[in-house]
Design an enzyme around this catalytic site. Structure first.
Site, mmCIF file in Angstrom:
data_model
loop_
_atom_site.group_PDB
_atom_site.id
_atom_site.type_symbol
_atom_site.label_atom_id
_atom_site.label_comp_id
_atom_site.label_asym_id
_atom_site.label_seq_id
_atom_site.Cartn_x
_atom_site.Cartn_y
_atom_site.Cartn_z
ATOM 1 N N ASP A 32 -7.503 18.766 -57.975
ATOM 2 C CA ASP A 32 -8.523 17.631 -57.520
ATOM 3 C C ASP A 32 -8.087 16.372 -57.922
ATOM 4 O OD1 ASP A 32 -10.800 15.842 -57.333
ATOM 5 O OD2 ASP A 32 -12.028 17.726 -56.902
ATOM 6 N N ASN A 88 -21.236 23.007 -54.141
ATOM 7 C CA ASN A 88 -22.210 22.019 -53.365
ATOM 8 C C ASN A 88 -22.493 22.131 -51.890
ATOM 9 O OD1 ASN A 88 -22.348 20.973 -55.991
ATOM 10 N ND2 ASN A 88 -20.685 19.419 -55.578
ATOM 11 N N GLN A 95 -22.568 17.442 -52.221
ATOM 12 C CA GLN A 95 -21.458 17.615 -51.288
ATOM 13 C C GLN A 95 -20.966 16.117 -50.594
ATOM 14 O OE1 GLN A 95 -22.117 20.315 -48.126
ATOM 15 N NE2 GLN A 95 -19.801 20.694 -47.724
ATOM 16 N N HIS A 101 -15.651 24.126 -49.903
ATOM 17 C CA HIS A 101 -14.619 24.120 -51.248
ATOM 18 C C HIS A 101 -15.632 24.703 -52.571
ATOM 19 C CE1 HIS A 101 -16.186 20.007 -51.071
ATOM 20 N NE2 HIS A 101 -16.088 19.982 -52.286
ATOM 21 N N HIS A 103 -15.124 24.191 -56.629
ATOM 22 C CA HIS A 103 -14.447 23.639 -57.529
ATOM 23 C C HIS A 103 -14.315 24.634 -58.820
ATOM 24 C CE1 HIS A 103 -15.540 19.247 -56.258
ATOM 25 N NE2 HIS A 103 -16.192 19.997 -55.725
#
Length: 138
Positions: A32, A88, A95, A101, A103
């Site tokens: 990230d 999220n 989000q 996606h 995390h």
């Protein structure tokens, strides 16, 4: 199906460079760019799904298998003391990129807590009401 205007579709499919930790035919795992902790990564499906509500069941299952594999490797390799998985759905839930996606957030004993809440209270009646509302949708 990929979405032409989706940045995560472009990253997942190698059109935009990223620091990739893992890749196969269906997924890319990247670091990230705005990490919550050292090693914070994202699992990105190569196909576009806006959120959990859209992702196919078999793909969602594969995400969790991959998350387990990555969490083991990241915990050992980065010497993490714990691990959070965060996913999220919707703007209200945090989000910001509307491509499903997950995390992967390694946690370390000497860092501040980044995911916590104060437990609330709930009555037995409210629990039963909530259970009924959910069960009638199944």
């Amino acid at each position: 199906m990929k979405k032409d205007d989706c940045i995560f579709c472009k990253i997942a499919n190698g059109e935009i460079p990223s620091t990739t930790l893992y890749e196969d035919e269906e997924f890319r795992v990247i670091l990230d760019l705005g990490p919550a902790s050292r090693g914070h990564a994202l699992i990105l499906p190569k196909e576009h799904y806006a959120n959990l509500y859209e992702i196919e069941d078999d793909t969602a299952a594969k995400v969790m298998v991959l998350a387990k594999k990555m969490a083991k490797a990241m915990t050992k390799g980065l010497k993490a003391d714990g691990f959070n998985l965060v996913q999220n759905n919707g703007e209200t839930a945090g989000q910001t990129v509307f491509h499903f996606h997950l995390h992967l957030i390694p946690r370390y004993a000497d860092e501040k807590k980044i995911i916590e809440w104060t437990p609330g209270t709930i009555s037995k009646e409210e629990m039963e009401k909530i259970a009924s509302q959910v069960k009638e949708q199944l």
